[in-house]
Design an enzyme around this catalytic site. Sequence first.
Site, PDB file in Angstrom:
ATOM      1  N   CYS A  34      34.667  73.089  -2.639  1.00 62.56           N
ATOM      2  CA  CYS A  34      33.914  74.209  -3.101  1.00 62.56           C
ATOM      3  C   CYS A  34      34.702  74.476  -4.572  1.00 62.56           C
ATOM      4  O   CYS A  34      34.106  75.303  -5.249  1.00 62.56           O
ATOM      5  CB  CYS A  34      34.348  75.491  -2.536  1.00 62.56           C
ATOM      6  SG  CYS A  34      36.119  75.723  -2.106  1.00 62.56           S
ATOM      7  N   ASP A  36      37.586  75.919  -5.308  1.00 59.95           N
ATOM      8  CA  ASP A  36      38.550  77.216  -5.213  1.00 59.95           C
ATOM      9  C   ASP A  36      40.056  76.483  -5.287  1.00 59.95           C
ATOM     10  O   ASP A  36      40.215  75.193  -4.928  1.00 59.95           O
ATOM     11  CB  ASP A  36      38.321  77.805  -3.995  1.00 59.95           C
ATOM     12  CG  ASP A  36      36.925  78.490  -3.849  1.00 59.95           C
ATOM     13  OD1 ASP A  36      36.360  78.666  -5.075  1.00 59.95           O
ATOM     14  OD2 ASP A  36      36.579  78.906  -2.761  1.00 59.95           O
ATOM     15  N   CYS A  60      38.071  81.880  -1.152  1.00 58.24           N
ATOM     16  CA  CYS A  60      36.870  82.752  -0.548  1.00 58.24           C
ATOM     17  C   CYS A  60      37.887  83.487   0.637  1.00 58.24           C
ATOM     18  O   CYS A  60      39.154  83.290   0.787  1.00 58.24           O
ATOM     19  CB  CYS A  60      35.844  81.833   0.291  1.00 58.24           C
ATOM     20  SG  CYS A  60      36.578  81.070   1.591  1.00 58.24           S
ATOM     21  N   CYS A 104      38.070  75.617   4.341  1.00 58.01           N
ATOM     22  CA  CYS A 104      38.903  76.373   3.571  1.00 58.01           C
ATOM     23  C   CYS A 104      40.299  76.497   3.946  1.00 58.01           C
ATOM     24  O   CYS A 104      41.059  76.893   3.343  1.00 58.01           O
ATOM     25  CB  CYS A 104      38.201  77.824   3.785  1.00 58.01           C
ATOM     26  SG  CYS A 104      36.401  77.763   3.326  1.00 58.01           S
TER      27      CYS A 104
END
Length: 142
Positions: A34, A36, A60, A104
């Site tokens: 992603c 991040d 996130c 994540c």
Amino acid sequence: MLYSEKVMDHFQNPRNVGKMEDADGVGEVGNAKCGDIMRMYIKVDDDQTITDVKFNTFGCGSAIATSSMATEMIKGKKIDEALELSNRAVVEALDGLPPAKIHCSVLAEEAVKAAVKDYYDKNGIAYDHEKFQSVDCAHCHE
Ligand code: FES
């Protein structure tokens, strides 16, 4: 409900957020999936015990919750115990994450490892490089 109460709690009140000026190890990792990023700071005493942990993320809510939980799980632990921390263990401690969000949690595990590696490098401590291979996200979806 998509997220467990523990995930919501750690997302809304993340523990150990911030920067550490005098960290003994700093790890920064990016999530290939992603984009991040996560930064993890550790303070280590002479006994190789992690006495303090902080993290910062442009990630996130699930990344925030997993990092928050991960910092709680490694604080007070020996550095080699922290290395054993897997994203699965963190996800379990949070009572699960939706499958699409498992990647994540990998960010937290990798950031801890990167901070430990930085600590080893700075102190000239030999280590097993195999332990620091990047986590293969495919296993998360088994
Ligand atoms: Fe990027 Fe969660 S979507 S860390």
